[in-house]
Design a protein around this motif. Structure first.
Motif, short mmCIF file in Angstrom:
data_model
loop_
_atom_site.label_atom_id
_atom_site.label_comp_id
_atom_site.label_asym_id
_atom_site.label_seq_id
_atom_site.Cartn_x
_atom_site.Cartn_y
_atom_site.Cartn_z
N VAL A 2 0.87 -1.17 0.00
CA VAL A 2 0.00 0.00 0.00
C VAL A 2 0.91 1.23 0.00
N ILE A 3 0.91 1.95 -1.11
CA ILE A 3 1.87 3.04 -1.31
C ILE A 3 1.20 4.38 -1.09
N GLU A 4 1.63 5.07 -0.04
CA GLU A 4 1.08 6.37 0.31
C GLU A 4 2.09 7.47 -0.03
N GLU A 5 1.60 8.48 -0.70
CA GLU A 5 2.45 9.62 -1.05
C GLU A 5 1.63 10.90 -0.91
N LYS A 6 2.23 11.91 -0.33
CA LYS A 6 1.51 13.16 -0.05
C LYS A 6 0.90 13.75 -1.31
N ASP A 7 -0.38 14.14 -1.18
CA ASP A 7 -1.13 14.79 -2.26
C ASP A 7 -1.34 13.88 -3.47
N LYS A 8 -1.21 12.57 -3.29
CA LYS A 8 -1.45 11.63 -4.38
C LYS A 8 -2.38 10.52 -3.90
N GLU A 9 -3.08 9.91 -4.85
CA GLU A 9 -3.98 8.81 -4.52
C GLU A 9 -3.18 7.60 -4.04
N THR A 10 -3.67 6.94 -3.00
CA THR A 10 -3.01 5.74 -2.47
C THR A 10 -3.03 4.64 -3.53
N LEU A 11 -1.91 3.97 -3.70
CA LEU A 11 -1.79 2.89 -4.69
C LEU A 11 -1.76 1.54 -3.98
#
Length: 295
Positions: free
Chosen positions: A23-32
């Motif tokens: 589960v890839i979380e990145e600021k201001d982006k949709e979680t992948l």
């Protein structure tokens, strides 16, 4: 960027699965959500339960050993959260609660028994929204060993879900009465009547295998005509020929026929010409449910 590990355990009537996701979380982006690994074991609980009403001691031991292995694999993967769900066979087993307690005592894994409605809602939380167009109507068909979940999508929303005790393991053991087929046919025809642009979204290991066998590209749907012809082809072969000539695993070579029968019958009854195969199912839905429940 933060990469987290989630896992889903699906204890079905035909097989059990462990799916791990990054589960890839990145600021201001949709979680992948990216699949990391999948382990599938053919522990056929349905063969016990649908015929004898309970899980045999042999399969109980196999199940416990499998879940011990799953617990170790989750530890090695660094899984921070998991959810374990059991469906039709465990729901109907006289000793289901007892088996679940033994598993928890032996492995620490807590298992939720979910009904058909909950199963359909978990599946609906997957990436289906990326496939569904508002101007079209879809019948989502998730074929399992003990039951099949049917969900009707219209104008981009779920309008109705129903679970029928028509599954591959039940069919293999001649445990589905003709009256239940008729009930399913009537339910489908009644509830899709007047809905435009009907097609099917297929879920489960058998339809995924059929799509692979068809040679079609990812995202390209199967046609009803091809699927019907493939059903007749598969039934013309012996079990041994399906294993040796088609290269199917023994635990797939028998259930693929009743699964194909369910898809072909459903498409015929609603007049669907296409079967989309997004290759997502309960395990994927468990991951999403787990993640968004936390949020």
């Amino acid at each position: 960027m933060k990469v987290r590990k989630y896992a889903a355990i699906d204890i079905g009537s035909n097989a059990i699965r462990l799916l791990t996701h990054n589960v890839i979380e990145e600021k201001d982006k949709e979680t992948l959500f990216r699949k990391s690994a999948l382990v599938r074991l053919p522990v056929r609980l349905g063969e016990d339960v649908f015929g004898k009403g309970r899980i045999s001691e042999r399969n109980e031991d196999r199940l416990i050993n499998a879940l011990k292995a799953f617990q170790l694999l989750m530890e090695v993967h660094g899984v921070e959260k998991y959810m374990a769900c059991a469906t039709s066979a465990m729901r109907e087993a006289d000793n289901g609660a007892e088996v679940i307690q033994r598993i928890e005592d032996a492995t620490g894994i807590k298992i939720q028994i979910i009904d058909g409605e909950k199963e359909a809602s978990i599946i609906a939380s997957t990436d289906l929204k990326n496939l569904i167009r508002k101007e079209e109507t879809y019948l989502y068909v998730d074929v399992g060993g003990g039951s099949t979940e049917f969900t009707i999508f219209s104008e981009g929303k779920i309008i109705l879900s129903e679970s029928f005790k028509i599954g591959t393991v039940r069919l293999l053991n001649d445990l589905v009465h003709e009256d239940l087929w008729k009930e399913l046919e009537n339910w489908l025809k009644k509830n899709v009547k007047g809905l435009p642009n009907l097609s099917i979204i297929g879920s489960g290991g058998n339809i995924n295998k059929l799509h692979k066998m068809s040679g079609r590209k990812e995202g390209e749907p199967l046609s009803y005509i091809w699927l019907k012809a493939q059903y007749h082809f598969l039934t013309s072969l012996t079990f041994e020929e399906r294993v040796s000539e088609l290269g199917l695993n023994p635990d797939r070579a028998d259930v693929i026929i009743p699964a194909t029968q369910i898809f072909v019958s459903s498409a015929k009854w609603i007049g669907a010409k296409k079967i989309h195969v997004p290759k997502i199912g309960l395990s994927d839905g468990i991951i999403k449910t787990l993640y968004y429940a936390e949020k």
